[in-house]
Design a protein around this motif. Structure first.
Motif, short mmCIF file in Angstrom:
data_model
loop_
_atom_site.label_atom_id
_atom_site.label_comp_id
_atom_site.label_asym_id
_atom_site.label_seq_id
_atom_site.Cartn_x
_atom_site.Cartn_y
_atom_site.Cartn_z
N ASP A 96 -55.35 54.60 50.39
CA ASP A 96 -54.08 54.48 50.85
C ASP A 96 -52.95 54.71 49.64
O ASP A 96 -52.89 53.22 48.85
N ASP A 97 -52.54 56.19 49.15
CA ASP A 97 -52.66 56.93 50.37
C ASP A 97 -52.66 57.79 49.73
O ASP A 97 -53.02 58.96 49.96
N HIS A 115 -47.50 59.93 50.43
CA HIS A 115 -47.40 59.51 49.06
C HIS A 115 -48.27 58.93 48.29
O HIS A 115 -49.58 59.25 47.63
N ASP A 126 -50.51 59.20 55.81
CA ASP A 126 -50.64 57.75 55.36
C ASP A 126 -51.73 56.89 56.15
O ASP A 126 -51.10 56.90 58.04
N GLU A 143 -42.92 54.78 49.03
CA GLU A 143 -43.79 54.28 49.93
C GLU A 143 -43.32 52.77 50.21
O GLU A 143 -43.10 52.26 51.17
N GLU A 144 -44.48 52.07 48.66
CA GLU A 144 -44.56 50.81 49.26
C GLU A 144 -43.53 50.14 48.75
O GLU A 144 -43.96 48.83 49.32
#
Ligand code: CO
Length: 429
Positions: A233-234, A83, A311, A265-266
């Motif tokens: 991340d990431d 991501h 991830d 994604e977060e």
């Protein structure tokens, strides 16, 4: 520390420094791919695809999928997904708060779930994108990065909060508003956006700007074992995936090699450009149409596919070993982290785990295993979400890191190299 590890870490930290927002991540990924000879395809136009060539598609300027067609008829897709977004604070419209004409602070909201305390007392800036009305009436999109120490979220001193070290619940609307200037500065952000883009203020229609930490990356420790920088991340996985992809040109694989970098994604992935969108599924359909494959052939190719959902995961923390699983104790520099969860938040099962372990063993790439401590909820990622849209065997991997979702995270100097080598071995398989 072996120079090859240091070099791969420096390369990653440079990529991260040049990528202060998800839009910059995708722009820099596109440049990497174009330099490697990939052709950009536009979703609004009909796809022309040839065997042996490499292509990429961008959606919303924040997600990107690249793929390389094999010379012969493919037997599946080999996909590495990661991501592009990171937890941060996002600027609202009309952001200036004048605080009775004393200081001007900025009105922000949380993007994702971050550790709040480390955002305090360090130089921050803003980056993202703006949409501009051009003189011919067109609306154009521009990257924005002020690339200067611009604002800071400032702590309340210990003298005015004697309880500060006894645990504190941060409220975004109260505690996390950065100071940007003195006096009343209404319209300041629009004005500096216009200035950095060299356009008239009135032509700036809308912006998406995120705070980012200005602190540069650092390699540290007795033997340079560790490195720290923002957005590990990431972007450690995203960058490793891109590196592995662009250097896998002559792998003679019968698979369509693919790297899929998703935004959001977060915040749960359920956007038009997230892992829960039709981006990947639709792209595979369109590749099938362009290659004149029947529905039956396309289904067979899908069934022969495999995904690494990349991830980062958590290393054991020396001060909190009880948070770690008692028998699977991942460490920084321990190699590719293969992640499992009984609740299927991680997709790895014995079949997909065996497939990847066999590849890594054959390639001499170290790996280790992550499970949540059964009393700890743990996080989630994009693999199981992507699988609902394009259902193929998947393994959740990453690198082991510390301080996940801090604006300054820590990971292992050897692991970008390990991760990249592991992904290359996957593409060759
Ligand atoms: Co992540």
């Amino acid at each position: 520390m072996d120079q090859k590890y240091v070099e791969s870490t420096i390369e990653l930290m440079d990529f991260i420094q040049d990528s202060p927002s998800c839009y910059h991540v995708v722009a820099n990924a596109a440049t990497m791919l174009e330099n490697a000879g990939a052709t950009r395809l536009d979703e609004k136009e009909s796809f022309k695809i040839e065997a042996g060539h490499c292509y990429f598609v961008v959606r919303n300027s924040s997600s990107l999928i690249a793929f390389r067609m094999p010379e012969g008829k493919p037997t599946g897709y080999s996909i590495v997904a990661a991501h592009t977004d990171s937890p941060s604070f996002k600027l609202k419209e009309n952001p200036e708060i004048s605080n009775g004409e004393t200081y001007t602070t900025l009105n922000v909201e949380a993007y994702g779930g971050m550790l709040m305390a480390p955002w305090f007392d360090r130089p921050l800036s803003l980056a993202g994108r703006a949409f501009v009305k051009e003189s011919d009436g067109r609306i154009s999109e521009r990257l924005v990065d002020f690339d200067k120490d611009l604002c800071q979220i400032v702590n309340l001193c210990i003298h005015q909060n004697r309880e500060a070290n006894k645990g504190y619940e941060y409220k975004v609307q109260k505690d996390m508003l950065p100071i940007i200037g003195l006096g009343k500065q209404t319209g300041a952000i629009r004005s500096i956006v216009a200035e950095v883009l060299e356009v008239e203020e009135e032509s700036v229609l809308d912006t998406e700007l995120f705070l980012y930490n200005r602190m540069g990356g650092s390699i540290w420790g007795l033997d340079d074992e560790f490195f720290s920088c923002p957005k590990i991340d990431d972007l450690q996985c995203a960058f490793s995936a891109l590196k592995a992809f662009v250097t896998s040109e002559d792998s003679a694989s019968s698979k369509i090699q693919m790297v899929a970098l998703f935004d959001n994604e977060e915040v749960g992935s359920s956007t038009k450009q997230g892992a829960n969108s039709d981006f990947l599924r639709q792209l595979t359909h369109r590749i099938g149409c362009a290659m004149d494959w029947s529905f039956d052939e396309r289904c067979a190719i899908q069934a022969g596919s495999f995904m690494l959902s990349a991830d980062n995961g958590h290393s054991l923390h020396p001060n909190y070993p009880e948070k770690c699983d008692p028998t699977n104790r991942p460490l920084i520099n321990g190699g590719v982290l293969i992640k499992y969860a009984g609740n299927q938040k991680y997709t790895t099962d014995a079949y997909s785990g065996s497939f990847l372990k066999s590849i890594l063993k054959d390639a001499d790439v170290p790996y280790q295993v992550f499970f949540n401590n059964s009393n700890v909820t743990g996080g989630s990622t994009l693999g199981n979400i992507s699988t609902t849209q394009f259902s193929i065997p998947t393994v959740d991997i990453g690198a082991a890191q510390l301080a996940m979702h801090s604006p300054y995270e820590t990971a292992g100097t050897m692991d970008t190299f390990n991760l990249t080598e592991g992904m290359k071995a996957f593409y060759r398989a």
